[in-house]
Write an enzyme that holds these catalytic residues in place. Structure first.
Site, PDB file in Angstrom:
ATOM      1  N   CYS A  79      31.543  19.202  60.844  1.00 32.72           N
ATOM      2  CA  CYS A  79      32.918  19.326  61.312  1.00 32.72           C
ATOM      3  C   CYS A  79      33.316  20.800  61.278  1.00 32.72           C
ATOM      4  O   CYS A  79      33.160  21.468  60.250  1.00 32.72           O
ATOM      5  CB  CYS A  79      33.848  18.511  60.414  1.00 32.72           C
ATOM      6  N   CYS A  82      36.297  21.375  58.471  1.00 32.23           N
ATOM      7  CA  CYS A  82      36.106  21.372  57.016  1.00 32.23           C
ATOM      8  C   CYS A  82      34.659  21.550  56.573  1.00 32.23           C
ATOM      9  O   CYS A  82      34.396  21.710  55.389  1.00 32.23           O
ATOM     10  CB  CYS A  82      36.653  20.079  56.417  1.00 32.23           C
ATOM     11  N   CYS A 127      36.786  13.053  61.654  1.00 32.65           N
ATOM     12  CA  CYS A 127      36.122  13.404  60.397  1.00 32.65           C
ATOM     13  C   CYS A 127      36.816  12.673  59.258  1.00 32.65           C
ATOM     14  O   CYS A 127      38.047  12.694  59.159  1.00 32.65           O
ATOM     15  CB  CYS A 127      36.199  14.916  60.199  1.00 32.65           C
ATOM     16  N   CYS A 130      38.688  15.534  56.785  1.00 29.73           N
ATOM     17  CA  CYS A 130      39.904  16.285  57.143  1.00 29.73           C
ATOM     18  C   CYS A 130      40.738  15.608  58.231  1.00 29.73           C
ATOM     19  O   CYS A 130      41.836  16.068  58.537  1.00 29.73           O
ATOM     20  CB  CYS A 130      39.542  17.704  57.584  1.00 29.73           C
ATOM     21  N   CYS A 150      30.434  10.471  71.685  1.00 31.55           N
ATOM     22  CA  CYS A 150      30.654  11.557  72.632  1.00 31.55           C
ATOM     23  C   CYS A 150      31.596  12.548  71.958  1.00 31.55           C
ATOM     24  O   CYS A 150      32.789  12.273  71.797  1.00 31.55           O
ATOM     25  CB  CYS A 150      31.253  10.982  73.915  1.00 31.55           C
TER      26      CYS A 150
END
Length: 161
Positions: A79, A82, A127, A130, A150
């Site tokens: 991510c 984070c 995510c 976060c 995707c």
């Protein structure tokens, strides 16, 4: 649906989405309780403008613009908000859609919610650490899961193994 038609529809949707999210939007992705938290000002300082719009406001990057779409090395996709590991490189595949695509995620790393924007029902992927918007999951992917995560390339970083 044949590949050419799917690519046309997906690409056109991406362009429409990109156009819709040029202005300031409410912090949709930040809703909820997540272990990693920043204020909106901190998110804006941490992320470039396109990553901020995607991760914090559920925008979509233009297809075929992310270098991560062509990333083929062994490693981990994380991510961009984070740093949490989200996807292993051995689950990445070329979907032909213009966005990095994966057939599975690292267990516990993502959450989902229903997305009824743009007059259609989809499953949004974020995510789990976060709450940053990553993209969407569809049921037209390869074996063994049959799923296609995707993902917006600006919502990811890549760490080579």
């Amino acid at each position: 649906m044949n590949t050419l038609r799917r690519n046309f529809l997906i690409g056109g949707s991406g362009l429409v989405l990109s156009g819709l999210f040029l202005g300031k939007l409410p912090a949709i992705a930040a809703e909820g309780e997540f272990p990693f938290k920043l204020s909106d000002a901190e998110w804006q300082a941490k992320l470039d403008a396109s990553a901020y719009q995607v991760l914090r406001h559920e925008a979509t990057e233009r297809p075929f613009t992310s270098p991560l779409n062509d990333e083929k090395r062994a490693g981990t996709f994380k991510c961009a908000g984070c740093g949490q590991a989200l996807f292993a490189s051995d689950t990445k595949f070329d979907s032909g859609t213009g966005w990095p695509s994966f057939w599975d995620f690292i267990p516990g790393s993502i959450g989902t919610k229903e997305d009824n924007s743009l007059f259609m029902a989809r499953i949004e992927v974020h995510c789990s650490n976060c709450g940053g918007h990553q993209g969407h999951v569809f049921d037209d992917g390869p074996a063994p899961t049959g799923l296609r995560y995707c993902i917006n390339g600006v919502a990811l970083t890549f760490e080579a193994a």
